[in-house]
Design a protein around this motif. Structure first.
Motif, PDB file in Angstrom:
ATOM      1  N   PRO A 128      69.128  54.244  56.078  1.00 14.27           N
ATOM      2  CA  PRO A 128      69.125  54.428  56.938  1.00 14.27           C
ATOM      3  C   PRO A 128      68.989  52.530  57.800  1.00 14.27           C
ATOM      4  N   ARG A 129      69.051  52.032  58.784  1.00 12.54           N
ATOM      5  CA  ARG A 129      68.752  51.423  58.838  1.00 12.54           C
ATOM      6  C   ARG A 129      69.974  49.934  58.206  1.00 12.54           C
ATOM      7  N   GLY A 130      71.323  50.273  58.206  1.00 12.08           N
ATOM      8  CA  GLY A 130      71.939  48.966  58.015  1.00 12.08           C
ATOM      9  C   GLY A 130      73.172  49.160  56.750  1.00 12.08           C
ATOM     10  N   ASP A 131      74.113  48.667  56.592  1.00 10.04           N
ATOM     11  CA  ASP A 131      74.981  48.758  55.756  1.00 10.04           C
ATOM     12  C   ASP A 131      74.908  48.909  54.754  1.00 10.04           C
ATOM     13  N   PRO A 132      75.511  50.004  53.427  1.00  9.73           N
ATOM     14  CA  PRO A 132      75.411  50.205  52.334  1.00  9.73           C
ATOM     15  C   PRO A 132      77.329  48.852  51.802  1.00  9.73           C
ATOM     16  N   VAL A 133      75.702  48.361  50.836  1.00  6.64           N
ATOM     17  CA  VAL A 133      77.469  47.712  49.588  1.00  6.64           C
ATOM     18  C   VAL A 133      77.017  47.688  48.683  1.00  6.64           C
ATOM     19  N   GLU A 164      87.960  48.603  35.516  1.00  8.38           N
ATOM     20  CA  GLU A 164      86.879  48.262  34.936  1.00  8.38           C
ATOM     21  C   GLU A 164      86.506  47.996  36.494  1.00  8.38           C
ATOM     22  N   ILE A 165      86.806  47.397  37.635  1.00 11.48           N
ATOM     23  CA  ILE A 165      86.225  46.419  38.860  1.00 11.48           C
ATOM     24  C   ILE A 165      86.099  48.435  39.915  1.00 11.48           C
ATOM     25  N   TYR A 166      86.240  49.207  39.294  1.00 12.47           N
ATOM     26  CA  TYR A 166      86.089  50.466  39.544  1.00 12.47           C
ATOM     27  C   TYR A 166      84.450  51.096  38.673  1.00 12.47           C
ATOM     28  N   GLN A 167      84.574  50.804  37.739  1.00 18.71           N
ATOM     29  CA  GLN A 167      83.336  51.099  36.479  1.00 18.71           C
ATOM     30  C   GLN A 167      82.359  50.069  37.463  1.00 18.71           C
ATOM     31  N   ARG A 168      83.048  48.531  37.760  1.00 11.36           N
ATOM     32  CA  ARG A 168      81.640  47.869  38.290  1.00 11.36           C
ATOM     33  C   ARG A 168      80.996  48.666  39.539  1.00 11.36           C
ATOM     34  N   VAL A 169      81.702  49.446  40.666  1.00  5.13           N
ATOM     35  CA  VAL A 169      81.038  49.582  42.046  1.00  5.13           C
ATOM     36  C   VAL A 169      80.577  51.364  41.361  1.00  5.13           C
ATOM     37  N   THR A 170      81.286  51.670  40.780  1.00  7.56           N
ATOM     38  CA  THR A 170      80.540  53.014  40.551  1.00  7.56           C
ATOM     39  C   THR A 170      79.092  52.753  39.489  1.00  7.56           C
ATOM     40  N   GLU A 171      78.441  52.026  38.788  1.00  9.10           N
ATOM     41  CA  GLU A 171      77.582  51.967  38.512  1.00  9.10           C
ATOM     42  C   GLU A 171      76.001  51.173  38.804  1.00  9.10           C
ATOM     43  N   GLN A 172      77.002  50.390  40.074  1.00  5.86           N
ATOM     44  CA  GLN A 172      75.988  49.318  40.897  1.00  5.86           C
ATOM     45  C   GLN A 172      75.248  50.106  42.228  1.00  5.86           C
ATOM     46  N   ASP A 173      74.036  49.483  41.862  1.00  6.85           N
ATOM     47  CA  ASP A 173      73.080  50.414  43.111  1.00  6.85           C
ATOM     48  C   ASP A 173      74.002  50.354  44.826  1.00  6.85           C
ATOM     49  N   ALA A 174      73.633  51.098  45.544  1.00 10.78           N
ATOM     50  CA  ALA A 174      73.972  50.506  47.188  1.00 10.78           C
ATOM     51  C   ALA A 174      73.094  49.656  47.119  1.00 10.78           C
ATOM     52  N   TYR A 175      73.308  47.956  47.935  1.00  6.36           N
ATOM     53  CA  TYR A 175      72.129  47.819  49.142  1.00  6.36           C
ATOM     54  C   TYR A 175      72.428  47.524  50.334  1.00  6.36           C
ATOM     55  N   LEU A 176      71.532  46.844  51.208  1.00  5.29           N
ATOM     56  CA  LEU A 176      71.812  46.847  52.378  1.00  5.29           C
ATOM     57  C   LEU A 176      72.514  45.865  52.988  1.00  5.29           C
ATOM     58  N   LYS A 177      73.596  45.738  53.399  1.00 11.26           N
ATOM     59  CA  LYS A 177      74.050  44.139  54.148  1.00 11.26           C
ATOM     60  C   LYS A 177      73.287  43.459  54.725  1.00 11.26           C
ATOM     61  N   HIS A 178      73.214  43.893  56.217  1.00 10.64           N
ATOM     62  CA  HIS A 178      72.885  43.827  57.419  1.00 10.64           C
ATOM     63  C   HIS A 178      71.567  44.629  57.276  1.00 10.64           C
ATOM     64  N   PRO A 179      70.031  44.929  57.195  1.00 12.75           N
ATOM     65  CA  PRO A 179      69.173  45.376  57.108  1.00 12.75           C
ATOM     66  C   PRO A 179      68.251  45.675  58.368  1.00 12.75           C
ATOM     67  N   ALA A 180      68.244  46.761  59.004  1.00 14.64           N
ATOM     68  CA  ALA A 180      67.570  46.176  60.401  1.00 14.64           C
ATOM     69  C   ALA A 180      66.260  46.264  60.332  1.00 14.64           C
ATOM     70  N   THR A 181      65.168  45.500  61.176  1.00 12.29           N
ATOM     71  CA  THR A 181      64.548  45.747  61.562  1.00 12.29           C
ATOM     72  C   THR A 181      63.185  46.878  61.953  1.00 12.29           C
ATOM     73  N   VAL A 182      62.589  47.086  61.710  1.00  8.38           N
ATOM     74  CA  VAL A 182      61.543  47.733  62.825  1.00  8.38           C
ATOM     75  C   VAL A 182      61.370  47.729  64.332  1.00  8.38           C
ATOM     76  N   LEU A 183      61.735  46.224  63.777  1.00  7.87           N
ATOM     77  CA  LEU A 183      61.408  45.564  65.515  1.00  7.87           C
ATOM     78  C   LEU A 183      63.322  45.473  66.565  1.00  7.87           C
ATOM     79  N   ASP A 184      64.164  45.609  65.570  1.00  6.33           N
ATOM     80  CA  ASP A 184      65.083  46.079  65.912  1.00  6.33           C
ATOM     81  C   ASP A 184      65.209  47.340  67.142  1.00  6.33           C
TER      82      ASP A 184
END
Length: 168
Positions: free
Chosen positions: A24-29, A148-168
């Motif tokens: 919620p509230r952002g693009d996962p990367v 190996e690149i595929y493994q790095r992606v699968t082992e990484q946690d998703a983060y928000l690239k453009h998080p939206a705030t409550v004020l948006d």
């Protein structure tokens, strides 16, 4: 490591499902470290992969003429699923290259679409390599780098690239 060992590590396409990374509230990367040398190796693998014709149209002029006639006569589009995969892989490599920006090593933002594309690229390489009618013998080191690149992606946690705030 041999190609068979790398391909054996992949999840089975018949039972594999992709996790839902919608946050919620952002693009996962998935921010992962990639070296320019690794990206160049994967690009060379992609060029070898792209040159393969899994349909046999290039090697069989009769099949090509029949297919073209059927497409014109019945209005069937000339869409091939492998062409869509080629476009997706090219977009992935361009995105990673843009994120690196000419540096030798950097962090790139892999999206859930990139994650799926890497998986399908690996599964397609395995399929092309094992198909008896297709001659596809990729460089073992290049396939291992892609894995190996595929493994790095699968082992990484998703983060928000453009998080939206409550004020948006």
């Amino acid at each position: 490591m041999s190609l068979e060992q790398v391909f054996a590590r992949l999840p089975d396409p018949r039972s594999h499902s992709f996790p839902d990374h919608s946050l919620p509230r952002g693009d996962p990367v998935f921010p992962i470290a990639v070296a320019r040398e690794e990206l160049t190796t994967v690009l060379e693998l992609y060029e070898t992969f792209e040159a393969v014709d899994p349909t046999g149209l290039d090697a069989n002029p009769f099949l090509e003429a029949t297919t073209r006639y059927m497409q014109r006569a019945f209005g069937v589009s000339e869409y091939r699923p492998d062409e869509q995969l080629h476009d997706d892989i090219a977009a992935l490599l361009n995105d990673f290259s843009d994120d690196l920006g000419g540096r030798a090593l950097g962090v790139v933002d892999a999206t859930p679409h990139h994650y799926r594309t890497l998986y399908f690229f690996l599964v397609s390489c395995r399929g092309y390599h094992t198909a008896p009618h297709i001659r596809f013998d990729p460089d073992e080191a290049a396939v291992e780098t892609l894995y190996e690149i595929y493994q790095r992606v699968t082992e990484q946690d998703a983060y928000l690239k453009h998080p939206a705030t409550v004020l948006d």
